[in-house]
Structure formats: structure tokens, C-alpha cells
Scaffold this motif. Sequence first.
Motif: not given
Length: 150
Positions: A52-69
Motif C-alpha cells: 500500500p502506497g508503494g511505487l508499484n502499487q496496483v489496484g488488482d493483480g490484473k494490472e500485472c504482466a501475466q505469465l505462465f510456465t
Amino acid sequence: MASVKGDPWTSEDGRGKVCPSIWTAHSADTGVGTTSCDEYAMASTHESGGFPGGLNQVGDGKECAQLFTDKMGTGTTFGLLADIRAAKSGPTWKEKCGRAAVPNTQNETAFKKLQPTVWRLLDNDGFFVSNPGFEHCANANTTCAWSKVG
């Protein structure tokens, strides 16, 4: 920092923001084994998308790059691939965080020997994460592959 419940913020709060329990992992070859959601930057850091309040804070993980192995080819080579279920063109590489479906054993043991208490890091100290042997994984135009261990 405080969590939603008013308690002090924990890495579990950050992990829950980036990798909520409702997240559905991308399917993978059975050779990968059982997968779980792994977040980057690590949930225990101020750089985490869930801090919370961090430089990279997002509202939801959907805002992150989505990857898989997934398994690559017929051998024991595995790779980290773009999950294009939602973002049809894959990550833009402008995302502030990443989350990926990775093998449970990797997710649970990658930092098992990590001992931050002996590092003498203070709050807001900078640090770097190095992945020896994966320096070639510098951008989206590179295939990042490795052999499964165990």
C-alpha cells in the motif's frame, strides 16, 4: 502500513492483492506439475504491487504482466510464456508487477534459504535480484528456457 483490517501490513496482504484466491492459473503440460501464482516483485518487499502506497502499487493483480510456465518441445525444457487469455498481445512490459503460474515446488522453495535478517537491510534500502544463468532473459523478444530439476 496497515492492512484493510487495520492490522499491520504483511507480505500475505501484498500476495493477496497480486495473487488473490480467485485467480485462475493458466493450464500447462502435466510435466510442469501443480502450479500456483507467484508474484514479482516479491510480496514481502516495498516494491511489490500489493504494497500500500508503494511505487508499484496496483489496484488488482490484473494490472500485472501475466505469465505462465509450460513445457517446451518434447524434452525437459520449460519456459516462461505470456498468458494471452486477457491481454491478447501479451504483456506491454510497462506493467509495474508480474504474476505467473509456476510450479509449486519452485514457488515454495525459491527463497527458502533467504535470510533477510542477516542482510541488515533497513526499511526502504535498495536491493537487486539476480538470477544467475538467466541473464539471457532480458526482454520479451528472448525465449527464457530452463531444464526442470527434480
